[in-house]
Design an enzyme around this catalytic site. Sequence first.
Site, PDB file in Angstrom:
ATOM      1  CB  THR A 188      -0.824   0.108   1.240  1.00  8.59           C
ATOM      2  OG1 THR A 188      -0.318  -0.135   2.376  1.00  8.59           O
ATOM      3  CG2 THR A 188      -1.716  -1.146   1.009  1.00  8.59           C
ATOM      4  CG  ASP A 215      -6.202  -4.068  14.692  1.00  3.65           C
ATOM      5  OD1 ASP A 215      -6.147  -5.051  14.241  1.00  3.65           O
ATOM      6  OD2 ASP A 215      -5.361  -3.944  15.863  1.00  3.65           O
TER       7      ASP A 215
HETATM    8  N1  LIG Z   1       2.216   3.380   2.683  1.00  4.23           N
HETATM    9  C1  LIG Z   1       1.655   4.007   3.401  1.00  4.23           C
HETATM   10  N2  LIG Z   1       1.964   5.165   3.846  1.00  4.23           N
HETATM   11  C2  LIG Z   1       1.296   5.741   4.908  1.00  4.23           C
HETATM   12  N3  LIG Z   1       0.096   5.224   5.260  1.00  4.23           N
HETATM   13  C3  LIG Z   1      -0.223   4.048   4.913  1.00  4.23           C
HETATM   14  C4  LIG Z   1       0.276   3.520   3.862  1.00  4.23           C
HETATM   15  N4  LIG Z   1      -0.370   2.155   3.669  1.00  4.23           N
HETATM   16  C5  LIG Z   1      -1.487   2.415   4.208  1.00  4.23           C
HETATM   17  N5  LIG Z   1      -1.285   3.433   5.201  1.00  4.23           N
HETATM   18  C6  LIG Z   1      -2.333   3.894   6.292  1.00  4.23           C
HETATM   19  O1  LIG Z   1      -1.754   3.789   7.364  1.00  4.23           O
HETATM   20  C7  LIG Z   1      -2.805   3.748   8.482  1.00  4.23           C
HETATM   21  C8  LIG Z   1      -2.289   2.940   9.683  1.00  4.23           C
HETATM   22  O2  LIG Z   1      -2.349   1.714   9.516  1.00  4.23           O
HETATM   23  P1  LIG Z   1      -2.366   0.392  10.316  1.00  4.23           P
HETATM   24  O3  LIG Z   1      -3.467   0.695  11.675  1.00  4.23           O
HETATM   25  O4  LIG Z   1      -2.576  -0.932   9.830  1.00  4.23           O
HETATM   26  O5  LIG Z   1      -0.899   0.424  10.998  1.00  4.23           O
HETATM   27  P2  LIG Z   1      -0.208   0.976  12.374  1.00  4.23           P
HETATM   28  O6  LIG Z   1      -1.128   2.338  12.649  1.00  4.23           O
HETATM   29  O7  LIG Z   1       1.146   0.938  12.191  1.00  4.23           O
HETATM   30  O8  LIG Z   1      -1.032  -0.027  13.419  1.00  4.23           O
HETATM   31  P3  LIG Z   1      -1.041   0.154  14.744  1.00  4.23           P
HETATM   32  O9  LIG Z   1      -2.393   0.881  15.101  1.00  4.23           O
HETATM   33  O10 LIG Z   1      -1.229  -1.129  15.479  1.00  4.23           O
HETATM   34  O11 LIG Z   1       0.113   0.860  15.247  1.00  4.23           O
HETATM   35  C9  LIG Z   1      -4.154   3.055   7.524  1.00  4.23           C
HETATM   36  O12 LIG Z   1      -4.797   4.248   7.771  1.00  4.23           O
HETATM   37  C10 LIG Z   1      -3.526   3.057   6.255  1.00  4.23           C
HETATM   38  O13 LIG Z   1      -4.607   3.692   5.525  1.00  4.23           O
END
Ligand SMILES: Nc1ncnc2c1ncn2[C@@H]1O[C@H](COP(=O)(O)OP(=O)(O)OP(=O)(O)O)[C@@H](O)[C@H]1O
Length: 544
Positions: A188, A215
Amino acid sequence: MDQCRAKLESTSLVKLYGEFTGTSNRKGRCAVILTEKDLVVQRLTSAPVGRNKVVLSLKDCVGCRAYRGNDSADKAAYLVAYFYPLKRRWMSSKVSRQRVEQGFRLASLQDPQANLEEAEKWARAVRERSARQQFPRNGVLMSQMSRPCQMMLLVNPQSGKGQALTLYNNHIQRMLNEAGIKHTLVITERQNHAREMVKEADLSQWDALVIMSGDGLLYEVINGLLERPDWEEAIRTPLGILPGGSGNALAASIHHYSGASPVTSEELLVSCGFLLCKGLVSHMDMVSVHLCSSPRLFSFLSLAWGFVADVDIESEKYRHFGAVRFTIGTLVRLASLRVYKGRLAYLPATRDHNSEEALRSNTMLCKDRVPPVTLPAVRDSSFHNSCHSNNSLKVRRVESTPSRSVTKALPGPHDSLLPPLDQPLPDDWVVVPEEDFVLMLAMYQSHLAEDLLAAPEATPDDGVIHLFYVRAGISPTALLRLFLAMEKGAHLTTNCQHLVYTKVRALRLEPYSPKGIITVDGEVVEYGPVQAAVHRGLSRLITG
Ligand SMILES: Nc1ncnc2c1ncn2[C@@H]1O[C@H](COP(=O)(O)OP(=O)(O)OP(=O)(O)O)[C@@H](O)[C@H]1O
């Protein structure tokens, strides 16, 4: 050796018997037997039997394959099976899944093709028997993904500590190859990339959509699926999750449902990778969430307001610490504990409601592309299970008009339980008498984070929202004690007079303060009045 063979073959459980050499040590011979449940490897030496015998459960096997070696002069064929048994860690009482590869060289025949055919016969037999080893959950049968299968694997490279791609390369790619699962990797690039992609995708190409991230990415995928005109079919695509974030609540829940003892970090990833390879599919509840002016959302995990929502969002700045960010955030917020004012009301879950929902879900299953799944029997004797002994005496009921439909025109399922957000609630709803809270947390899966077992009784498809709230007046020490107890799911037995737990089917929250944070599945949503209702077993989840 004949004695050994006779002993091994004497049992009618033996399906296949062979004598092979190891792949590295061609002199070391071993007798291999396949039973319905195990692969037994007995090294053929003069040493006592026990020390040379390995029994590998086919429940732990993700795959098995046969192949010819690179050397064309070599007439042998090779057989390799991959297992992930639970093993005790060195110097620790904890167990986690660890990889075991068993390889054999088959060279008893002169014809290389005949050796390969023999190895393929074994590989097929191992795969078939390992697929037959179902893991019943509370007596519930789940369906199994058919093979060969094709998965779309969405990886958010920025998730967690930014290690998701490395974790994929180090563990998941190999596991999926071992299991013979074809997958297309999609990295992504930005927020909402996954949502847009699944909204437009030709889903007939995919047997499953798997998310490797926190999540938040699954939340996007689910909402993308439910925005499609063919949402009813789309949301039945089996969904999988591999922990790549810092919270990883659904991944921890799936691991918990498999009955294994708690693990975190890469051990959780290996466990979820293993369960993904086994490919058992169960139902998962969805909760529809209505906000003041935003479109309706769908949630698979949690709805939070107050302390939990604040910690989740405020701890974003400690993201590079990984899962520890929540501990740091909790301590910081405890130091300036706040009271959140608002009105909370809910529709209690009852045994009747649950049976009705089970019937409805079973009926819906007839249209599924996965084979039918038997829903669990209602296990609880009481659905209103308040930890605060006087709570049920204090609740007051609202006088109002009967429930009216709110969402008939929107894509996604109809919300029969919710009146419009600006309308009074029906009279079977309960209004919580308190208006001063420290937190409100609605959970539909067991875990709030890798190490927070917030709703120990939750199962993916129980058809209830596990509603918790903590009334104002709790001391920071008592709240900290609650969160420490939550690591083992013991917070409900701490006898905390400020904590209330009840099972509901729908809820409405009207915060009084003009500013604040509300999260859905850990993502910030529009702040203000919010209401939610559960849709039992609407989606499919690859679980264990
Ligand atoms: N390449 C990317 N760069 C930045 N944001 C992205 C990218 N790909 C996806 N996202 C966005 O990042 C957001 C956070 O994703 P996610 O909750 O799955 O991971 P996280 O925040 O690292 O997890 P956690 O909440 O457990 O720390 C999602 O809203 C998603 O749309």
